[in-house]
Scaffold this motif. Structure first.
Motif, PDB file in Angstrom:
ATOM      1  N   THR A  33       0.850  -1.187   0.000  1.00  0.00           N
ATOM      2  CA  THR A  33       0.000   0.000   0.000  1.00  0.00           C
ATOM      3  C   THR A  33       0.880   1.227   0.000  1.00  0.00           C
ATOM      4  N   THR A  34       0.281   2.351  -0.351  1.00  0.00           N
ATOM      5  CA  THR A  34       0.961   3.630  -0.208  1.00  0.00           C
ATOM      6  C   THR A  34       0.563   4.226   1.131  1.00  0.00           C
ATOM      7  N   CYS A  35       1.560   4.617   1.903  1.00  0.00           N
ATOM      8  CA  CYS A  35       1.321   5.270   3.189  1.00  0.00           C
ATOM      9  C   CYS A  35       1.398   6.775   2.969  1.00  0.00           C
ATOM     10  N   PHE A  36       0.287   7.458   3.181  1.00  0.00           N
ATOM     11  CA  PHE A  36       0.240   8.885   2.891  1.00  0.00           C
ATOM     12  C   PHE A  36       0.454   9.782   4.103  1.00  0.00           C
ATOM     13  N   VAL A  37       0.370   9.220   5.310  1.00  0.00           N
ATOM     14  CA  VAL A  37       0.580  10.044   6.505  1.00  0.00           C
ATOM     15  C   VAL A  37       1.350   9.262   7.565  1.00  0.00           C
TER      16      VAL A  37
ATOM     17  N   ILE B 118       5.988  -1.422   1.421  1.00  0.00           N
ATOM     18  CA  ILE B 118       5.325  -0.119   1.465  1.00  0.00           C
ATOM     19  C   ILE B 118       5.792   0.745   0.312  1.00  0.00           C
ATOM     20  N   LYS B 119       4.896   1.587  -0.169  1.00  0.00           N
ATOM     21  CA  LYS B 119       5.211   2.554  -1.228  1.00  0.00           C
ATOM     22  C   LYS B 119       5.118   3.964  -0.639  1.00  0.00           C
TER      23      LYS B 119
ATOM     24  N   PHE C 251       9.362  -1.532   7.782  1.00  0.00           N
ATOM     25  CA  PHE C 251       8.987  -2.335   6.619  1.00  0.00           C
ATOM     26  C   PHE C 251      10.205  -3.017   5.996  1.00  0.00           C
ATOM     27  N   ASP C 252       9.966  -4.185   5.432  1.00  0.00           N
ATOM     28  CA  ASP C 252      11.039  -4.985   4.839  1.00  0.00           C
ATOM     29  C   ASP C 252      11.382  -4.543   3.424  1.00  0.00           C
ATOM     30  N   GLU C 253      10.413  -3.950   2.734  1.00  0.00           N
ATOM     31  CA  GLU C 253      10.605  -3.494   1.355  1.00  0.00           C
ATOM     32  C   GLU C 253      10.001  -2.100   1.232  1.00  0.00           C
ATOM     33  N   ILE C 254      10.808  -1.157   0.760  1.00  0.00           N
ATOM     34  CA  ILE C 254      10.369   0.239   0.637  1.00  0.00           C
ATOM     35  C   ILE C 254      10.619   0.695  -0.794  1.00  0.00           C
ATOM     36  N   ILE C 255       9.581   1.194  -1.439  1.00  0.00           N
ATOM     37  CA  ILE C 255       9.699   1.683  -2.805  1.00  0.00           C
ATOM     38  C   ILE C 255       9.240   3.136  -2.828  1.00  0.00           C
ATOM     39  N   VAL C 256      10.107   4.008  -3.294  1.00  0.00           N
ATOM     40  CA  VAL C 256       9.854   5.447  -3.251  1.00  0.00           C
ATOM     41  C   VAL C 256       9.813   6.015  -4.661  1.00  0.00           C
ATOM     42  N   SER C 257       8.740   6.714  -4.992  1.00  0.00           N
ATOM     43  CA  SER C 257       8.690   7.447  -6.253  1.00  0.00           C
ATOM     44  C   SER C 257       9.383   8.791  -6.072  1.00  0.00           C
ATOM     45  N   THR C 258       9.928   9.315  -7.152  1.00  0.00           N
ATOM     46  CA  THR C 258      10.767  10.511  -7.051  1.00  0.00           C
ATOM     47  C   THR C 258      10.292  11.657  -7.931  1.00  0.00           C
ATOM     48  N   GLY C 259       9.098  11.569  -8.504  1.00  0.00           N
ATOM     49  CA  GLY C 259       8.619  12.631  -9.373  1.00  0.00           C
ATOM     50  C   GLY C 259       8.407  13.937  -8.612  1.00  0.00           C
TER      51      GLY C 259
ATOM     52  N   LYS D 186      19.379   4.401   3.465  1.00  0.00           N
ATOM     53  CA  LYS D 186      20.546   3.651   2.993  1.00  0.00           C
ATOM     54  C   LYS D 186      20.727   2.284   3.658  1.00  0.00           C
ATOM     55  N   ASP D 187      20.229   2.119   4.872  1.00  0.00           N
ATOM     56  CA  ASP D 187      20.410   0.837   5.563  1.00  0.00           C
ATOM     57  C   ASP D 187      19.185  -0.066   5.437  1.00  0.00           C
ATOM     58  N   THR D 188      18.312   0.233   4.483  1.00  0.00           N
ATOM     59  CA  THR D 188      17.089  -0.543   4.296  1.00  0.00           C
ATOM     60  C   THR D 188      17.086  -1.193   2.918  1.00  0.00           C
ATOM     61  N   ASN D 189      16.116  -2.049   2.682  1.00  0.00           N
ATOM     62  CA  ASN D 189      15.881  -2.631   1.369  1.00  0.00           C
ATOM     63  C   ASN D 189      14.961  -1.667   0.602  1.00  0.00           C
ATOM     64  N   PHE D 190      15.557  -0.665  -0.043  1.00  0.00           N
ATOM     65  CA  PHE D 190      14.741   0.348  -0.711  1.00  0.00           C
ATOM     66  C   PHE D 190      15.039   0.416  -2.197  1.00  0.00           C
ATOM     67  N   SER D 191      14.056   0.917  -2.914  1.00  0.00           N
ATOM     68  CA  SER D 191      14.174   1.135  -4.355  1.00  0.00           C
ATOM     69  C   SER D 191      13.626   2.519  -4.665  1.00  0.00           C
ATOM     70  N   MET D 192      14.059   3.069  -5.786  1.00  0.00           N
ATOM     71  CA  MET D 192      13.548   4.366  -6.220  1.00  0.00           C
ATOM     72  C   MET D 192      12.974   4.255  -7.620  1.00  0.00           C
ATOM     73  N   LEU D 193      11.789   4.823  -7.791  1.00  0.00           N
ATOM     74  CA  LEU D 193      11.129   4.817  -9.088  1.00  0.00           C
ATOM     75  C   LEU D 193      11.186   6.206  -9.700  1.00  0.00           C
ATOM     76  N   HIS D 194      11.590   6.268 -10.951  1.00  0.00           N
ATOM     77  CA  HIS D 194      11.431   7.512 -11.688  1.00  0.00           C
ATOM     78  C   HIS D 194       9.973   7.624 -12.115  1.00  0.00           C
ATOM     79  N   CYS D 195       9.431   8.796 -12.039  1.00  0.00           N
ATOM     80  CA  CYS D 195       8.113   9.058 -12.598  1.00  0.00           C
ATOM     81  C   CYS D 195       8.034  10.541 -12.916  1.00  0.00           C
ATOM     82  N   VAL D 196       7.052  10.906 -13.691  1.00  0.00           N
ATOM     83  CA  VAL D 196       6.810  12.309 -14.029  1.00  0.00           C
ATOM     84  C   VAL D 196       5.388  12.626 -13.599  1.00  0.00           C
ATOM     85  N   THR D 197       5.231  13.678 -12.822  1.00  0.00           N
ATOM     86  CA  THR D 197       3.925  13.962 -12.228  1.00  0.00           C
ATOM     87  C   THR D 197       3.053  14.794 -13.165  1.00  0.00           C
TER      88      THR D 197
END
Length: 336
Positions: A114-118, A133-134, A153-161, A176-187
């Protein structure tokens, strides 16, 4: 054939993550959401994602009630609070049903996300069973939120738009010390092909162990071109809105793919990089229009979207003397 250096994956045969973003395409109908989970799993998705949004966390900001146009130029978009509150209230998925969603995903071999917004929701989402988590692009620079998410969270995915370079860099340091990924996107919704700037994934790869693309292209005009192009350029994660209804029946319908298209995209992920590039050149001769620039300035439209969406949600807090207030995700103020 031109081969850009960043198309090479760090690991051979690394499985591509394919996130079916259900967003509010369920229209608040949980039975429909269950069918979406099953359909996405059958079509080859690896993750099933919703958005945890409760209308009571919308922040009232007077500048968006009427918007602002000065000298013919839009300075602030119009998005009245009450209209947005009513719209999102009808789309809510309850905590009980969210917990069921987690189970249904697992039963169908999908990773529930899910995306956590707050900030207020972090602990609650852990309790509901989420391990992945997204973070939406407008919260890439909400460092207190990132810090709390990094611990839970064990997996963190962050959008960067719509995020400035220095903010993305700092976010990568927080995670940096987590299992994270970064997504490119354009808003931009939808995103035109010539404004996608997928070369930015090359830069993100210097900051994150895994990179990908969140695709908001207009399906009726460009189909799967953008998502396939990102995969041909080495994206290890693709996030795409997914829908079982007609595109006109949901707000995100025009940028959402159906089951057959998701299956086609899943099949494409199974090709090696050379075959992906060959298919792109064969099927979409002008596909390299999506590459664009690695570093660029945000457009005015992106900045207007950032202005509205960054701070759209906040955590309610009871104040004993001054009444209620909202704590924004970039504030380190205690929530209690």
């Amino acid at each position: 054939m031109e081969v850009l250096p960043y198309i090479l994956l760090k690991e051979k045969n690394k499985m591509t993550k394919l996130i079916a973003e259900f967003c509010q395409n369920h229209n608040g109908n949980f039975d429909l959401l269950k069918k979406m989970v099953e359909a996405a799993a059958e079509a080859g998705a690896t993750h099933g994602k919703i958005q945890t949004i409760y209308a009571d966390t919308i922040a009232f900001r007077p500048q968006f009630e009427e918007g602002l146009i000065k000298n013919g130029e839009v300075k602030s978009i119009k998005r009245p609070y009450l209209d947005e509150y009513k719209r999102l209230k009808d789309l809510e998925i309850s905590s009980t049903n969210t917990e069921i969603f987690v189970k249904i995903c697992k039963d169908n071999d999908l990773v529930p996300m899910t995306t956590c917004f707050v900030r207020e929701h972090v602990d609650h989402l852990v309790e509901l069973g989420f391990h992945s988590i997204k973070v939406a692009s407008y919260d890439c620079a909400s460092f207190p939120l990132l810090e709390e998410i990094s611990k839970n969270f064990d997996e963190i995915i962050v959008s960067t738009g719509a995020t400035y370079d220095d903010e993305v860099i700092y976010a990568s340091k927080v995670l940096k010390d987590t299992n994270f990924s970064m997504l490119h996107c354009v808003t931009l919704y939808p995103t035109p092909l010539e404004k996608m700037h997928m070369a930015r994934m090359e830069w993100l790869r210097t900051l994150a162990p895994t990179v990908g693309y969140s695709d908001h292209s207009l399906v009726s005009e460009t189909g799967l071109l953008a998502s396939k192009a990102a995969l041909a350029l080495g994206a290890e994660i693709i996030e795409r809105h997914f829908n079982l209804l007609h595109p006109s029946e949901t707000r995100d319908g025009p940028v959402s793919i159906n089951k057959a298209e998701l299956q086609e995209l899943s099949n494409f992920t199974k090709l090696n990089l050379s075959d992906r590039l060959y298919k792109m050149d064969e099927d979409y001769p002008n596909w390299k229009i999506v590459i664009g620039q690695k570093n660029r300035k945000l457009s005015n439209e992106e900045l207007l979207n950032r202005d509205y969406y960054r701070g759209r949600f906040a955590s309610p807090r009871k104040e004993t003397s001054s009444g209620d207030r909202m704590i924004y995700n970039w504030e380190s103020t205690p929530l209690i």
